[in-house]
Each structure stands twice: as structure tokens, then as C-alpha cells.
Design a protein around this motif. Structure first.
Motif, PDB file in Angstrom:
ATOM      1  N   LEU A   1       0.819  -1.210   0.000  1.00  0.00           N
ATOM      2  CA  LEU A   1       0.000   0.000   0.000  1.00  0.00           C
ATOM      3  C   LEU A   1       0.854   1.262   0.000  1.00  0.00           C
ATOM      4  O   LEU A   1       0.494   2.269  -0.605  1.00  0.00           O
ATOM      5  CB  LEU A   1      -0.946   0.004   1.199  1.00  0.00           C
ATOM      6  CG  LEU A   1      -2.076  -1.020   1.154  1.00  0.00           C
ATOM      7  CD1 LEU A   1      -2.896  -0.957   2.435  1.00  0.00           C
ATOM      8  CD2 LEU A   1      -2.967  -0.798  -0.053  1.00  0.00           C
ATOM      9  N   ASN A   2       1.998   1.227   0.667  1.00  0.00           N
ATOM     10  CA  ASN A   2       2.866   2.393   0.723  1.00  0.00           C
ATOM     11  C   ASN A   2       3.857   2.461  -0.430  1.00  0.00           C
ATOM     12  O   ASN A   2       4.634   3.404  -0.516  1.00  0.00           O
ATOM     13  CB  ASN A   2       3.622   2.428   2.051  1.00  0.00           C
ATOM     14  CG  ASN A   2       2.695   2.723   3.203  1.00  0.00           C
ATOM     15  OD1 ASN A   2       1.680   3.385   3.027  1.00  0.00           O
ATOM     16  ND2 ASN A   2       3.031   2.214   4.375  1.00  0.00           N
ATOM     17  N   LEU A   3       3.843   1.475  -1.296  1.00  0.00           N
ATOM     18  CA  LEU A   3       4.775   1.444  -2.414  1.00  0.00           C
ATOM     19  C   LEU A   3       4.495   2.567  -3.401  1.00  0.00           C
ATOM     20  O   LEU A   3       5.424   3.166  -3.947  1.00  0.00           O
ATOM     21  CB  LEU A   3       4.688   0.088  -3.121  1.00  0.00           C
ATOM     22  CG  LEU A   3       5.606  -0.148  -4.306  1.00  0.00           C
ATOM     23  CD1 LEU A   3       7.058  -0.159  -3.843  1.00  0.00           C
ATOM     24  CD2 LEU A   3       5.269  -1.462  -4.984  1.00  0.00           C
ATOM     25  N   TYR A   4       3.246   2.869  -3.637  1.00  0.00           N
ATOM     26  CA  TYR A   4       2.866   3.848  -4.645  1.00  0.00           C
ATOM     27  C   TYR A   4       2.486   5.204  -4.047  1.00  0.00           C
ATOM     28  O   TYR A   4       1.778   5.975  -4.655  1.00  0.00           O
ATOM     29  CB  TYR A   4       1.704   3.309  -5.476  1.00  0.00           C
ATOM     30  CG  TYR A   4       2.079   2.048  -6.204  1.00  0.00           C
ATOM     31  CD1 TYR A   4       2.976   2.070  -7.256  1.00  0.00           C
ATOM     32  CD2 TYR A   4       1.549   0.825  -5.823  1.00  0.00           C
ATOM     33  CE1 TYR A   4       3.330   0.920  -7.917  1.00  0.00           C
ATOM     34  CE2 TYR A   4       1.896  -0.336  -6.481  1.00  0.00           C
ATOM     35  CZ  TYR A   4       2.783  -0.274  -7.533  1.00  0.00           C
ATOM     36  OH  TYR A   4       3.132  -1.420  -8.177  1.00  0.00           O
ATOM     37  N   GLU A   5       2.969   5.478  -2.866  1.00  0.00           N
ATOM     38  CA  GLU A   5       2.676   6.754  -2.238  1.00  0.00           C
ATOM     39  C   GLU A   5       3.513   7.844  -2.906  1.00  0.00           C
ATOM     40  O   GLU A   5       4.719   7.703  -3.066  1.00  0.00           O
ATOM     41  CB  GLU A   5       2.993   6.680  -0.749  1.00  0.00           C
ATOM     42  CG  GLU A   5       2.565   7.884   0.026  1.00  0.00           C
ATOM     43  CD  GLU A   5       2.793   7.665   1.505  1.00  0.00           C
ATOM     44  OE1 GLU A   5       3.577   8.435   2.083  1.00  0.00           O
ATOM     45  OE2 GLU A   5       2.208   6.724   2.060  1.00  0.00           O
ATOM     46  N   GLY A   6       2.883   8.922  -3.312  1.00  0.00           N
ATOM     47  CA  GLY A   6       3.580   9.986  -4.024  1.00  0.00           C
ATOM     48  C   GLY A   6       4.300  10.937  -3.089  1.00  0.00           C
ATOM     49  O   GLY A   6       4.155  10.902  -1.865  1.00  0.00           O
ATOM     50  N   LEU A   7       5.114  11.795  -3.683  1.00  0.00           N
ATOM     51  CA  LEU A   7       5.818  12.820  -2.913  1.00  0.00           C
ATOM     52  C   LEU A   7       4.852  13.946  -2.556  1.00  0.00           C
ATOM     53  O   LEU A   7       3.873  14.189  -3.264  1.00  0.00           O
ATOM     54  CB  LEU A   7       6.987  13.368  -3.730  1.00  0.00           C
ATOM     55  CG  LEU A   7       8.097  12.359  -4.061  1.00  0.00           C
ATOM     56  CD1 LEU A   7       9.104  12.985  -5.010  1.00  0.00           C
ATOM     57  CD2 LEU A   7       8.788  11.900  -2.794  1.00  0.00           C
ATOM     58  N   PRO A   8       5.116  14.686  -1.493  1.00  0.00           N
ATOM     59  CA  PRO A   8       4.188  15.759  -1.107  1.00  0.00           C
ATOM     60  C   PRO A   8       4.141  16.890  -2.133  1.00  0.00           C
ATOM     61  O   PRO A   8       3.113  17.533  -2.301  1.00  0.00           O
ATOM     62  CB  PRO A   8       4.708  16.246   0.240  1.00  0.00           C
ATOM     63  CG  PRO A   8       6.081  15.710   0.367  1.00  0.00           C
ATOM     64  CD  PRO A   8       6.174  14.505  -0.516  1.00  0.00           C
ATOM     65  N   GLU A   9       5.241  17.144  -2.830  1.00  0.00           N
ATOM     66  CA  GLU A   9       5.228  18.179  -3.856  1.00  0.00           C
ATOM     67  C   GLU A   9       6.003  17.681  -5.063  1.00  0.00           C
ATOM     68  O   GLU A   9       6.858  16.807  -4.954  1.00  0.00           O
ATOM     69  CB  GLU A   9       5.840  19.482  -3.329  1.00  0.00           C
ATOM     70  CG  GLU A   9       7.296  19.356  -2.912  1.00  0.00           C
ATOM     71  CD  GLU A   9       7.838  20.650  -2.373  1.00  0.00           C
ATOM     72  OE1 GLU A   9       8.745  21.191  -3.009  1.00  0.00           O
ATOM     73  OE2 GLU A   9       7.332  21.101  -1.333  1.00  0.00           O
TER      74      GLU A   9
END
Length: 138
Positions: free
Chosen positions: A104-112
Motif C-alpha cells: 500500500l505504501n509502495l505507490y505513495e507519491g511525494l508531497p510536492e
């Protein structure tokens, strides 16, 4: 494309569940070694030779042997589809939990959105290389 792949995958999974839980029976009636009748729903019809063959002979007190036989082939499907999470050992539960968390956390994007070359201007065009080499995009 993703939508079509999702529909195909869900359809094949639905067929897999359907065929794994599907159960049926086939009733067959043999007269000797010859298949007389078969049925997918209910009982196979008999050839009525049992009634004639099984008549008792009063003078000898014998019963003739029956030449007909019935067979029922039954295929049972899976009844319990729910897999219990408690049946897994502690190590297996730990592996499943860590796998799901990392997936689930593999495809977490950057904040900006970071663009490293945004502060630098493009190079000045000294010569038009496409015209010099006569390379044109059509």
C-alpha cells in the motif's frame, strides 16, 4: 486500457468462483453393458426389464438375477469459500501484514512535485541542426 483489464480480470475471477462451487450429478442406467439412459437432473429412466426379469418362479423358489444397473456420478463443489485469518501461524500473519503494508505504501507519491531543472534556462540555439542535417518530423 486499465478499465478493460480490470473487467476481464473480474469476469475470470467470477467464473473461477462459479466453477469451483458448482456441483452436479449424472445418473446413468445400464442394461447389461449398454447405456440406455442418462440424466443430469434427477434419476435416469429405466428400461422396464427389471420388472420382467425379477419375477419369482413359484415351482423352483428362485429369483432371476437383474441385468440392469444404475450408476450415479457426483461431483461436489467447494462449500466453504471463506478463509479464516486465525488458521495462519503467527509468522504467516506477520508476513501477510507486512506485505500489505509495504504494498500500500509502495505507490505513495511525494508531497510536492520536484523539478530539478526548473531554475535553469534552456540553451541558446546557435544553429538550426534539423535544417542543417535535413531531418524533419512528419
Amino acid at each position: 486500457m486499465k478499465s478493460i483489464f480490470h473487467k476481464i480480470t473480474s469476469f475470470t475471477m467470477a467464473l473461477l468462483v462459479l466453477f469451483s462451487t458448482f456441483s452436479f450429478s449424472v445418473a446413468q442406467h445400464y442394461c447389461g453393458d449398454v447405456l440406455v439412459d442418462y440424466s443430469f437432473m434427477g434419476h435416469a429412466e429405466s428400461c422396464d426389464m427389471e420388472v420382467q426379469e425379477t419375477a419369482e418362479l413359484p415351482e423352483f423358489n428362485l429369483v432371476k438375477a437383474d441385468c440392469c444397473s444404475d450408476e450415479v456420478l457426483t461431483v461436489d463443489g467447494q462449500n466453504d469459500l471463506k478463509v479464516s485469518f486465525e488458521k495462519l501461524s503467527f509468522e504467516q500473519q506477520q508476513f501477510v501484514a507486512s506485505f500489505i503494508y509495504t504494498y500500500l505504501n509502495l505507490y505513495e507519491g511525494l508531497p510536492e512535485n520536484i523539478v530539478p531543472f526548473s531554475d535553469y534556462p534552456p540553451p541558446l540555439l546557435v544553429k538550426d541542426i534539423q535544417i542543417l542535417d535535413q531531418i524533419f518530423l512528419i
